[in-house]
Design a protein around this motif. Structure first.
Motif, mmCIF file in Angstrom:
data_model
loop_
_atom_site.group_PDB
_atom_site.id
_atom_site.type_symbol
_atom_site.label_atom_id
_atom_site.label_comp_id
_atom_site.label_asym_id
_atom_site.label_seq_id
_atom_site.Cartn_x
_atom_site.Cartn_y
_atom_site.Cartn_z
ATOM 1 N N GLY A 25 0.810 -1.210 0.000
ATOM 2 C CA GLY A 25 0.000 0.000 0.000
ATOM 3 C C GLY A 25 0.841 1.256 0.000
ATOM 4 N N ALA A 26 1.934 1.253 0.766
ATOM 5 C CA ALA A 26 2.817 2.417 0.820
ATOM 6 C C ALA A 26 3.460 2.666 -0.547
ATOM 7 C CB ALA A 26 3.884 2.214 1.883
ATOM 8 N N GLU A 58 1.125 4.252 -3.257
ATOM 9 C CA GLU A 58 0.840 5.680 -3.136
ATOM 10 C C GLU A 58 1.606 6.500 -4.172
ATOM 11 O OE1 GLU A 58 -1.389 7.464 -1.160
ATOM 12 O OE2 GLU A 58 -2.174 5.414 -1.023
ATOM 13 N N HIS A 59 2.640 5.918 -4.769
ATOM 14 C CA HIS A 59 3.436 6.625 -5.787
ATOM 15 C C HIS A 59 2.887 6.427 -7.207
ATOM 16 C CE1 HIS A 59 6.642 7.487 -2.871
ATOM 17 N NE2 HIS A 59 6.525 6.228 -2.452
ATOM 18 N N HIS A 62 -6.438 8.869 -8.072
ATOM 19 C CA HIS A 62 -6.888 8.061 -6.930
ATOM 20 C C HIS A 62 -7.067 6.602 -7.353
ATOM 21 C CE1 HIS A 62 -9.251 6.629 -3.531
ATOM 22 N NE2 HIS A 62 -10.204 6.293 -4.378
ATOM 23 N N ARG A 119 -3.792 4.657 -7.692
ATOM 24 C CA ARG A 119 -3.215 4.210 -6.417
ATOM 25 C C ARG A 119 -3.966 2.985 -5.875
ATOM 26 N NH1 ARG A 119 -2.575 9.992 -5.996
ATOM 27 N NH2 ARG A 119 -4.668 10.223 -5.124
ATOM 28 N N LYS A 177 -2.448 -1.010 -5.816
ATOM 29 C CA LYS A 177 -2.383 -1.804 -4.583
ATOM 30 C C LYS A 177 -3.087 -3.148 -4.783
ATOM 31 C CE LYS A 177 -3.713 -1.777 0.313
ATOM 32 N NZ LYS A 177 -4.350 -1.005 1.406
#
Length: 285
Positions: free
Chosen positions: A244-245, A248-249, A269, A272, A276
């Motif tokens: 998930g982190a 975000e990119h 949005h 991202r 994921k």
């Protein structure tokens, strides 16, 4: 509507197709399955002097093993792709994305090469070819040349093919052991173009992600690689938090369009969220 008047050629070999394109000049159009070209002609968004129909060029069909790659003929239909054992074994990402293309009727007529040469950024196969590192084989008056997927897509509906070139095949590198894949697509209704989609390839080692390749559909005028996500995933823990982190990119260095299906920030949005999901599924997390 009815299309404007044009001449029609139906070659039976690649050589004849190249000659027909050369004779017709720069405003000729190639027709493969016709699932994209015919609507454009009927809406009079294109006015070609000649349509060169390559549906009878048998040498442009089928899938074969070529050592470290499989070679997919440009005239191979989506339905044939879905049923081919070599594609299933060595490029399951292509199968996963092709399952989402339109409907069974279109998949029986539409072709792998035709969809890629059309170069619609909302099309599902461009990001897949980019992620897999495919190589495009073109034939023209100067002979054969190969074009890396990273160089093939140049702008909206624009490729590196010259006016007298025919895309004849796509070379798909075989992935080594340990790779898994997933294609995650978001659209408003079934059978519609992607609002955003993500192609993910993941290789795991010792519970972590050793390497990842991420392709984005409809986040710019061409298919894109999410290089920031790929860098963040290298060596990352294959957990929901770690993935998930990195996801975000996903929207970094993109130029998502705004249209009736969604504004740019909405697509960012989605990129991202879908990245994921795609990586989690591919990683088996």
């Amino acid at each position: 509507m009815i299309s404007a008047e044009f001449d029609y050629a139906r070659p039976t070999s690649v050589g004849e197709a190249v000659t027909a394109l050369g004779d017709a000049g720069e405003d000729a159009k190639l027709m493969a399955g016709g699932q994209s070209l015919i609507p454009i002609l009927r809406l009079r968004l294109a006015y070609p002097s000649t349509v060169v129909d390559v549906s009878r060029v048998a040498e442009m069909r089928g899938v074969r093993d070529d050592g470290n790659a499989i070679v997919i003929g440009a005239m191979t239909t989506h339905d044939e792709i879905l049923r081919d054992a070599l594609v299933k074994e060595h490029a399951p990402l292509i199968v996963q994305a092709t399952h989402t293309v339109a409907d069974p009727q279109v998949r029986h007529r539409g072709t792998f090469g035709g969809a890629l040469a059309h170069a619609d950024p909302a099309g599902d196969l461009g990001a897949v070819a980019l992620t897999l590192g495919c190589e495009f084989v073109a034939h023209g008056s100067a002979g054969e040349r190969r074009i890396a997927a990273a160089d093939f897509f140049q702008d909206y509906l624009t490729t590196a093919l010259t006016p007298d070139e025919v895309l004849t095949a796509i070379r798909v590198p075989k992935l080594g052991a340990g790779w898994s894949s997933h294609y995650e697509k978001f659209n408003r209704v079934a059978q519609a173009w992607s609002i955003v989609a993500v192609a993910a390839l993941v290789r795991r080692e010792n519970g972590s992600i050793a390497e990842a390749r991420i392709g984005l559909t409809n986040m710019g005028s061409t298919p894109l690689r999410a290089s920031a996500v790929e860098s963040a995933l290298a060596g990352a823990d294959a957990s929901e938090q770690g993935i998930g982190a990195a996801a975000e990119h996903a929207a970094e260095a993109t130029s998502a369009p705004s249209d009736l299906s969604g504004k740019a920030d909405y697509r960012e949005h989605l990129a991202r969220v879908l990245t994921k999901r795609a990586v989690l599924t591919a990683a088996g997390s």
